[in-house]
Design a protein around this motif. Structure first.
Motif, PDB file in Angstrom:
ATOM      1  N   ASP A  25       0.791  -1.254  -0.135  1.00  0.00           N
ATOM      2  CA  ASP A  25      -0.098   0.012   0.049  1.00  0.00           C
ATOM      3  C   ASP A  25       0.806   1.293   0.076  1.00  0.00           C
ATOM      4  O   ASP A  25       1.859   1.239   0.564  1.00  0.00           O
ATOM      5  N   TRP A  26       0.548   2.297  -0.708  1.00  0.00           N
ATOM      6  CA  TRP A  26       1.139   3.600  -0.681  1.00  0.00           C
ATOM      7  C   TRP A  26       0.130   4.638  -0.537  1.00  0.00           C
ATOM      8  O   TRP A  26      -0.867   4.535  -0.623  1.00  0.00           O
ATOM      9  N   ALA A  27       0.867   5.792  -0.098  1.00  0.00           N
ATOM     10  CA  ALA A  27       0.067   7.082   0.101  1.00  0.00           C
ATOM     11  C   ALA A  27      -0.217   7.371  -1.135  1.00  0.00           C
ATOM     12  O   ALA A  27       0.541   7.688  -2.176  1.00  0.00           O
ATOM     13  N   ALA A  28      -1.683   7.652  -1.211  1.00  0.00           N
ATOM     14  CA  ALA A  28      -2.202   7.951  -2.606  1.00  0.00           C
ATOM     15  C   ALA A  28      -1.460   9.266  -3.123  1.00  0.00           C
ATOM     16  O   ALA A  28      -1.208   9.280  -4.263  1.00  0.00           O
ATOM     17  N   CYS A  29      -1.247  10.393  -2.415  1.00  0.00           N
ATOM     18  CA  CYS A  29      -0.849  11.535  -2.850  1.00  0.00           C
ATOM     19  C   CYS A  29       0.925  11.669  -2.871  1.00  0.00           C
ATOM     20  O   CYS A  29       1.402  12.497  -3.379  1.00  0.00           O
ATOM     21  N   VAL A  30       1.593  10.515  -2.223  1.00  0.00           N
ATOM     22  CA  VAL A  30       2.924  10.426  -2.199  1.00  0.00           C
ATOM     23  C   VAL A  30       3.201   8.977  -2.417  1.00  0.00           C
ATOM     24  O   VAL A  30       3.503   8.263  -1.575  1.00  0.00           O
TER      25      VAL A  30
END
Length: 952
Positions: free
Chosen positions: A243-248
């Protein structure tokens, strides 16, 4: 990672498994792939004989599995390895450009958390002559070649600047070049993360410098490894999950079957996430079934319980935070980045969703969780039979910034077949909308949804073997097709199953199988093609986005190490397209949509254009689709040209709102109904997998801009002594005529510097509009002022008659009498404003009263009393109901001076009494003084001489 470490990992990649080959270049993300580039070829396997390359390309060692290639002519170059044995290796059709772009920008970020700024150190480097540290993107300073190149280009006029994409700001170097580098100071931001380094069009030896796009925000720290802590992982043999930060997207967490890894720079560097002992058993530590990354930390789903890990703690979450203590079957976070969005009702939106079979929870910052629905409640909302079985199948955030989708299992007997339904929940309006979606599957089928980056609700679903598509708001549905096997991807990948589906903002979709075979298609495309084999089937890998917004592969090895590898998706797709002869139906698709978020206030409109160029007789056109409340009018204008066998269609689209908010029955209700969030996308009527961009998506929000504010011209906080003080307002000067004088504290921080005005001077306030970028305009519309402490010892120079009123205008006196229950600041405003320039409204009344409404052009001024000076603190409010959705107010202070105060009657009488008393006292004293002189010098000497004469 060092160069030797990379070599070891690359050798690991080629150690075993089926044969394959791949290529790479020195340019990051294959940004430059031209006749000047060195193409590195690499073959994995034991049957290699030699490389087969065109005559226009020169190869360093054609019999080496690892070699270098250069092509002197641009175009499609057919390259393949020649192997021994009956099987043939697949050939690639590499597209080599003839670009004059040879150099790239290199940047290094230095964070200063004490003042929330970042210094970007920038230099120019040549990928073909760069230092290894520059190629691995871990250089701290430029190499000697880069220093010379940067200085040479600087003497020719080259100079970088950083342009932000979202807020359209530009930052330039704050000092001269030093040691071959430029330094640009920028503020840390969370809402302006998309940036681009651009330079001047300066050439050196016919070579230009390419602009570079990157993402940059606050410095995000990874959780450090602590000695003695234990690994947490997925079950043995599991595929990677991430999972990753949507904006980063460079901020990622990856869970493997031996460790959990975290990075903040797309795995150029990384740490292992471990947990303290004695909290989980060994089986629990190796039972992670899902993971989510948020600004608070990392969430793990282990045996139906949600666990949380941050810098300071690792703990289980349950009833202590309003979550179930068990039975959780899934967690998810947002996939698409919407930094800006409009919330009408709620002040926040969720960052993650958690669900059991019968309940859905939303997670917010600071570990706040709220249950939003149960399946029993959903049955009532959807009018389903109480005898039916309804459970939650899966949950996913849509492409809309405020919506969440639920896949529901519905069945009666539930033995063989179940029906999957879909409902969408809007977090702001809290409404549930049942969609035109129904899919019959076997009861053991598990579907994973992924919503497309689109204005309309569009998604793809997949099970172990197939991809289901639902395009154009569920009106175009089906199974993704392949050239053979009727869309069964498992049969085309040696019976492997689907591991993950990757999407990007450009419409590319890559389906990755568990054995690393990949398929490719684009949004709104109904068939997929098999990509060239890139990664060995024995390596566990995953697809993610890097800091440049490009796809890359994450490889995790059995020794607990991780390695990122760039993937040339564009080149690989072009190679397949050349083989299949697929072409894009249009030549070009342009537009002027440079933002993803537009905010419209009252009276504003938005015009955008899109243009498509295509061969004549094809009949393409441009489609504009929107999703959301019907709050804007849309007008389209199409311009058509044809020349040299090509057609050009240009469409101009204007979005506007033409509503009169003045004198309506319910001003606030109408405002609420006409504000909201609208998603729009513009796309060609036809496209294919070879088209560069499928559609342009943007958001239009209608409502109040929170960054908008007003101020009165000529006031600041710098031109006075910065301190608080007290002053007295006489009771006779106050509106309510209290029994005592009012003691007021002047708050300098709140009111600013007061403007000193001579009592004979009239004052006309000029109101100016600002936003976060600075000055916007002078406010032309009506506004009102009032003294916030209750003073009413001022007036206005214009009368109602002089202002042109046809009946009595509104005043503070009339409005406060009409709205006695409301405080003064709410008694009069745009919600109840009525003008005085019509016979049809109001009564004639006395038009010689002061006109208390001001605007820039009506020359209405504030007039001060002539018998005393004073301190006035005014509040300004915009009165025009058609100016803004915001309640625009500001404060300014006036101090009058120059009045000679009239004396008090008591003081005059007292002064006269004292003066008379002094006068009479002086007379009495002078009488006795002269009497003494008379006796001493006249009377006594005279009588003394007379006595002497008598005696004689």
């Amino acid at each position: 990672m060092s160069a030797s470490g990379v070599a070891v990992l690359l050798s690991w990649l080629s150690c075993c498994g089926s044969a394959l080959w791949r290529y790479s270049s020195n340019s990051p993300n294959y940004h430059i792939f031209s006749t000047r580039s060195t193409i590195k070829l690499e073959y994995e396997g034991t049957l290699f004989s030699e490389w087969s390359v065109p005559g226009t390309c020169s190869i360093k060692n054609k019999r080496s599995p690892k070699t270098e290639l250069r092509c002197s002519s641009p175009g499609i170059q057919i390259i393949k390895p020649v192997v021994t044995g009956p099987d043939l290796e697949e050939e690639r059709y590499l597209s080599v450009d003839s670009s004059h772009t040879c150099f790239l920008w290199y940047y290094k970020v230095i964070n200063f958390t004490n003042n929330l700024t970042q210094v970007i150190v920038i230099w120019i480097y040549d990928p073909e002559n760069a230092d290894p540290s520059e190629l691995l993107w871990n250089a701290n300073e430029p190499s000697l070649n880069s220093i010379i190149l940067s200085k040479q280009l600087a003497t020719l006029g080259q100079k970088p600047a950083i342009y932000t994409i979202l807020r359209r700001k530009v930052y330039f170097p704050h000092r001269k070049m030093k040691n071959g580098t430029w330094h640009i100071l920028i503020p840390m931001t969370a809402d302006d993360v998309l940036k681009e380094i651009r330079g001047n069009q300066v050439a050196f030896q016919d070579c230009f410098t390419a602009d570079i796009f990157f993402l940059l925000t606050f410095s995000l720290l990874t959780i450090p490894e602590i000695p003695g802590f234990l690994p947490v992982s997925s079950p043995q043999g599991s595929q990677l999950m991430a999972d990753w930060a949507a904006c980063v997207p460079s901020f990622v967490v990856v869970v493997a079957d031996m460790e959990t890894f975290q990075t903040n720079d797309s795995f150029r560097t990384w740490t292992r996430i471990r947990v303290p002992p004695n909290i989980l058993t060994d089986d629990e530590r190796h039972s992670v079934s899902d993971v989510t990354l948020s600004q608070d930390g990392i969430f793990f789903l282990i045996n139906g319980i949600l666990y949380f890990k941050n810098y300071n703690a690792f703990k289980g979450l349950g009833s202590n935070v309003n979550l179930p203590d068990g039975g959780i079957i899934g967690i998810t976070s947002r996939k698409w980045c919407w930094i800006n969005y409009l919330l009408k009702d709620k002040g926040r939106r969720s960052s993650m969703a958690i669900w059991t079979e019968n309940e859905v929870y939303l997670g917010y910052a600071l570990l706040k969780f709220v249950k939003i629905i149960t399946t029993e409640k959903l049955k009532e909302l959807l009018n389903m039979s109480s005898a039916a079985t309804l459970t939650i199948h899966n949950v996913e955030y849509t492409g809309h910034p405020l919506e969440l989708a639920l896949l529901l299992n519905y069945c009666i007997t539930c033995n063989i077949i179940k029906t999957i339904y879909l409902v969408i929940y809007n977090e702001d309006t809290e409404q549930w909308v049942f969609q035109d979606f129904a899919l019959d599957v076997t009861t053991d089928t598990f579907l994973i949804p992924n919503f497309i980056y689109s204005a309309m609700p569009e998604l793809i679903l997949w099970d172990k073997h197939r991809i289901y598509y639902y395009y154009h708001n569920f009106t175009d549905t089906g199974v993704l097709q392949t050239p053979t096997e009727f869309g069964n991807l498992s049969r085309l990948s040696h019976n492997s199953t689907i591991h993950d589906v990757f999407m990007d903002y450009y419409g590319n979709i890559v389906v990755k199988m568990e054995n690393n075979i990949m398929f490719y298609f684009k949004i709104n495309i109904k068939d997929a093609v098999k990509l060239h084999l890139w990664t060995n089937s024995t390596i566990k890998s995953l697809i993610s986005l890097n800091t440049s917004g490009k796809m890359y592969l994450i490889h995790v090895f059995e020794n607990g190490t991780i390695y990122p590898q760039e993937y040339p998706l564009k080149l690989e797709a072009q190679s397949i397209a050349f083989k299949t002869k697929e072409k894009c139906p249009y030549m070009a698709f342009h537009n002027d949509i440079f933002r993803v978020f537009y905010l419209l206030d009252k009276g504003q409109n938005l015009s955008v254009w899109a243009q498509i160029v295509y061969p004549e007789n094809i009949g393409l056109y441009i489609i504009v689709e929107s999703y959301g409340p019907k709050i804007l009018e849309e007008k389209n204008q199409v311009h058509y040209e044809i020349a040299s066998g090509y057609c050009t269609k240009t469409m101009t689209v204007t979005f506007s709102q033409n509503i009169n908010y003045e004198a309506v029955d319910d001003y606030f209700k109408l405002q609420y109904q006409k504000t909201g969030l609208l998603l729009v996308h513009i796309r060609p009527s036809e496209h294919s997998k070879t088209c560069p961009v499928s559609q342009k998506v943007f958001q239009i929000s209608v409502g109040c801009d929170a960054n908008k504010f007003i101020a009165v011209k000529g006031f600041d906080k710098k031109e006075c002594l910065q301190h608080d003080f007290f002053y007295i307002i006489e009771k006779s000067y106050l509106r309510d005529r209290p029994s005592k004088h009012l003691r007021v504290k002047y708050n300098w921080e709140k009111y600013g510097c007061p403007l000193r005005v001579d009592f004979r001077e009239k004052f006309h306030p000029v109101v100016q509009l600002y936003n976060d970028s600075g000055y916007v305009e002078d406010v032309e519309v009506n506004f009102i002022v009032w003294e916030i402490h209750g003073r009413d010892d001022y007036s206005f120079n214009n009368t109602m008659k002089k202002s042109g009123c046809l009946h009595e205008a509104q005043t503070w006196k009339s409005m406060t009498e009409l709205n006695k229950r409301l405080p003064l600041e709410e008694a009069w405003g745009p919600e109840n404003y009525k003008h005085c320039f019509s016979y049809a409204i109001g009564k004639p009344g006395d038009l010689n009263q002061p006109y208390e409404i001001i605007n820039k052009s009506n020359h209405n001024h504030l007039v001060w009393p002539l018998d005393h000076s004073g301190m006035y603190v005014f509040r300004v409010k915009i009165l025009d109901p058609n100016y803004s959705f915001c309640n625009l107010t500001t404060i300014f202070a006036i101090e009058t001076f120059g009045v000679i105060p009239s004396p008090s009657a008591y003081m005059v009488a007292a002064f006269l009494f004292l003066l008379m008393l002094l006068f009479f006292s002086i007379l009495v004293l002078s009488y006795f003084h002269y009497l003494r002189i008379y006796r001493e010098y006249i009377y006594e000497p005279l009588h003394k001489s007379e006595r002497k004469q008598k005696n004689n």
